[in-house]
Enzyme design. Structure first.
Site, PDB file in Angstrom:
ATOM      1  N   HIS A   1     -24.895 -11.134  -1.737  1.00 28.37           N
ATOM      2  CA  HIS A   1     -23.936 -10.027  -1.585  1.00 28.37           C
ATOM      3  C   HIS A   1     -24.667  -8.743  -1.173  1.00 28.37           C
ATOM      4  O   HIS A   1     -24.214  -8.025  -0.281  1.00 28.37           O
ATOM      5  CB  HIS A   1     -23.217  -9.743  -2.913  1.00 28.37           C
ATOM      6  CG  HIS A   1     -22.385 -10.865  -3.448  1.00 28.37           C
ATOM      7  ND1 HIS A   1     -22.511 -11.345  -4.733  1.00 28.37           N
ATOM      8  CD2 HIS A   1     -21.388 -11.596  -2.880  1.00 28.37           C
ATOM      9  CE1 HIS A   1     -21.638 -12.306  -4.944  1.00 28.37           C
ATOM     10  NE2 HIS A   1     -20.944 -12.494  -3.842  1.00 28.37           N
TER      11      HIS A   1
ATOM     12  N   LYS B   1      -8.185 -16.384 -13.275  1.00 23.94           N
ATOM     13  CA  LYS B   1      -9.571 -16.787 -13.497  1.00 23.94           C
ATOM     14  C   LYS B   1     -10.275 -15.707 -14.309  1.00 23.94           C
ATOM     15  O   LYS B   1     -10.650 -14.675 -13.763  1.00 23.94           O
ATOM     16  CB  LYS B   1     -10.302 -16.924 -12.148  1.00 23.94           C
ATOM     17  CG  LYS B   1     -10.265 -18.310 -11.556  1.00 23.94           C
ATOM     18  CD  LYS B   1     -11.342 -18.531 -10.501  1.00 23.94           C
ATOM     19  CE  LYS B   1     -11.248 -17.592  -9.328  1.00 23.94           C
ATOM     20  NZ  LYS B   1     -12.260 -17.812  -8.291  1.00 23.94           N
TER      21      LYS B   1
ATOM     22  N   ARG C   1     -21.337 -18.395   4.891  1.00 22.02           N
ATOM     23  CA  ARG C   1     -22.566 -19.140   4.588  1.00 22.02           C
ATOM     24  C   ARG C   1     -22.565 -20.431   5.376  1.00 22.02           C
ATOM     25  O   ARG C   1     -23.099 -20.511   6.462  1.00 22.02           O
ATOM     26  CB  ARG C   1     -22.655 -19.411   3.082  1.00 22.02           C
ATOM     27  CG  ARG C   1     -23.100 -18.227   2.283  1.00 22.02           C
ATOM     28  CD  ARG C   1     -22.748 -18.356   0.836  1.00 22.02           C
ATOM     29  NE  ARG C   1     -21.304 -18.286   0.655  1.00 22.02           N
ATOM     30  CZ  ARG C   1     -20.698 -18.164  -0.504  1.00 22.02           C
ATOM     31  NH1 ARG C   1     -21.404 -18.146  -1.617  1.00 22.02           N
ATOM     32  NH2 ARG C   1     -19.390 -18.074  -0.601  1.00 22.02           N
TER      33      ARG C   1
ATOM     34  N   SER D   1     -22.405 -17.082  -6.518  1.00 22.75           N
ATOM     35  CA  SER D   1     -22.329 -16.646  -7.912  1.00 22.75           C
ATOM     36  C   SER D   1     -22.166 -17.847  -8.844  1.00 22.75           C
ATOM     37  O   SER D   1     -22.721 -17.871  -9.941  1.00 22.75           O
ATOM     38  CB  SER D   1     -21.148 -15.687  -8.119  1.00 22.75           C
ATOM     39  OG  SER D   1     -21.323 -14.532  -7.355  1.00 22.75           O
TER      40      SER D   1
HETATM   41  P1  ADP Z   1     -15.003 -15.227  -3.585  1.00 23.27           P
HETATM   42  O1  ADP Z   1     -14.915 -15.522  -5.035  1.00 23.27           O
HETATM   43  O2  ADP Z   1     -13.795 -14.561  -2.984  1.00 23.27           O
HETATM   44  O3  ADP Z   1     -15.592 -16.333  -2.729  1.00 23.27           O
HETATM   45  P2  ADP Z   1     -17.549 -13.932  -3.836  1.00 23.27           P
HETATM   46  O4  ADP Z   1     -17.686 -12.797  -4.760  1.00 23.27           O
HETATM   47  O5  ADP Z   1     -18.227 -15.190  -4.182  1.00 23.27           O
HETATM   48  O6  ADP Z   1     -16.021 -14.071  -3.496  1.00 23.27           O
HETATM   49  O7  ADP Z   1     -18.047 -13.501  -2.415  1.00 23.27           O
HETATM   50  C1  ADP Z   1     -17.486 -12.417  -1.712  1.00 23.27           C
HETATM   51  C2  ADP Z   1     -17.837 -12.544  -0.266  1.00 23.27           C
HETATM   52  O8  ADP Z   1     -19.250 -12.569  -0.137  1.00 23.27           O
HETATM   53  C3  ADP Z   1     -17.319 -13.800   0.429  1.00 23.27           C
HETATM   54  O9  ADP Z   1     -16.947 -13.461   1.740  1.00 23.27           O
HETATM   55  C4  ADP Z   1     -18.524 -14.710   0.453  1.00 23.27           C
HETATM   56  O10 ADP Z   1     -18.487 -15.586   1.565  1.00 23.27           O
HETATM   57  C5  ADP Z   1     -19.644 -13.698   0.619  1.00 23.27           C
HETATM   58  N1  ADP Z   1     -20.913 -14.205   0.112  1.00 23.27           N
HETATM   59  C6  ADP Z   1     -21.196 -14.622  -1.126  1.00 23.27           C
HETATM   60  N2  ADP Z   1     -22.477 -15.048  -1.223  1.00 23.27           N
HETATM   61  C7  ADP Z   1     -23.022 -14.878   0.011  1.00 23.27           C
HETATM   62  C8  ADP Z   1     -24.299 -15.156   0.591  1.00 23.27           C
HETATM   63  N3  ADP Z   1     -25.266 -15.725  -0.124  1.00 23.27           N
HETATM   64  N4  ADP Z   1     -24.488 -14.858   1.904  1.00 23.27           N
HETATM   65  C9  ADP Z   1     -23.462 -14.325   2.626  1.00 23.27           C
HETATM   66  N5  ADP Z   1     -22.239 -14.060   2.146  1.00 23.27           N
HETATM   67  C10 ADP Z   1     -22.016 -14.335   0.867  1.00 23.27           C
END
Ligand code: ADP
Length: 164
Positions: free
Chosen positions: A20, A44, A93, A131
């Site tokens: 992020h 959630k 990703r 995450s």
């Molecule tokens: P969600 O629960 O909506 O998937 P996240 O908090 O996991 O949201 O992620 C928010 C955004 O960040 C999403 O667009 C996700 O694809 C992106 N993201 C998460 N981890 C990475 C990463 N390692 N590299 C690039 N983008 C990421």
């Protein structure tokens, strides 16, 4: 003078990872203001509370100029409009992200044609990072120091120690 460009970066951020942060840092080079918005999803509960996630994000983004941390509920496009923004930033990703992201982007465009979804590719080193993976590794006491900033690692340890 060109108008100030605000982008919204929405997500769960439970917790924030280096994946992020890499995206946020890169987005600040393109947009004047980046609002990282934690989704309040009542279905959630997640590991960290919304306030905890915001606190971890705030600390992680201290050194970035033009980044604000916020939370929202309801429709993303309503929130985007309420902030005077017209761009949503999302990360991609693997191919597996694509279908879900396409569906959301097209649905949001139907509701708000003036809002553009801006996709950024992950950096190679973070393509596997999520995450949920971090939560799983930390729950078993595994090493997460390459995946999250030190203060997030401490928060994870505390969370899992208190649940033992
Ligand atoms: P969600 O629960 O909506 O998937 P996240 O908090 O996991 O949201 O992620 C928010 C955004 O960040 C999403 O667009 C996700 O694809 C992106 N993201 C998460 N981890 C990475 C990463 N390692 N590299 C690039 N983008 C990421």
């Amino acid at each position: 003078m060109t108008p100030m460009r605000t982008a919204i970066y929405p997500g769960s951020f439970d917790p924030v990872t280096y994946g992020h942060l890499d995206l946020i840092e890169r987005a600040t080079r393109i947009f004047d203001r980046v609002i990282v918005a934690v989704l309040r999803n009542t279905d959630k509960p997640g590991l960290f509370s919304i306030e905890e996630r915001m606190g971890l994000l705030r600390e992680a983004c201290q050194s970035f100029a033009g980044v604000e941390i916020d939370a929202f509920d309801g429709l993303l496009v309503d929130y985007v409009r309420s902030k005077g923004a017209d761009v949503v930033v999302r990360g991609l990703r693997a191919v597996s992200d694509f279908e879900h992201e396409l569906q959301m982007a097209l649905m949001n465009r139907t509701m708000a044609p003036e809002v553009e979804t801006f996709f950024m590719m992950t950096s190679a080193g973070y393509s596997f990072l999520s995450s949920s993976l971090v939560r799983e590794i930390a729950s078993f006491g595994g090493p997460v120091h390459d995946l999250v900033p030190p203060h997030v690692e401490v928060a994870l340890r505390r969370k899992f120690q208190s649940s033992l």
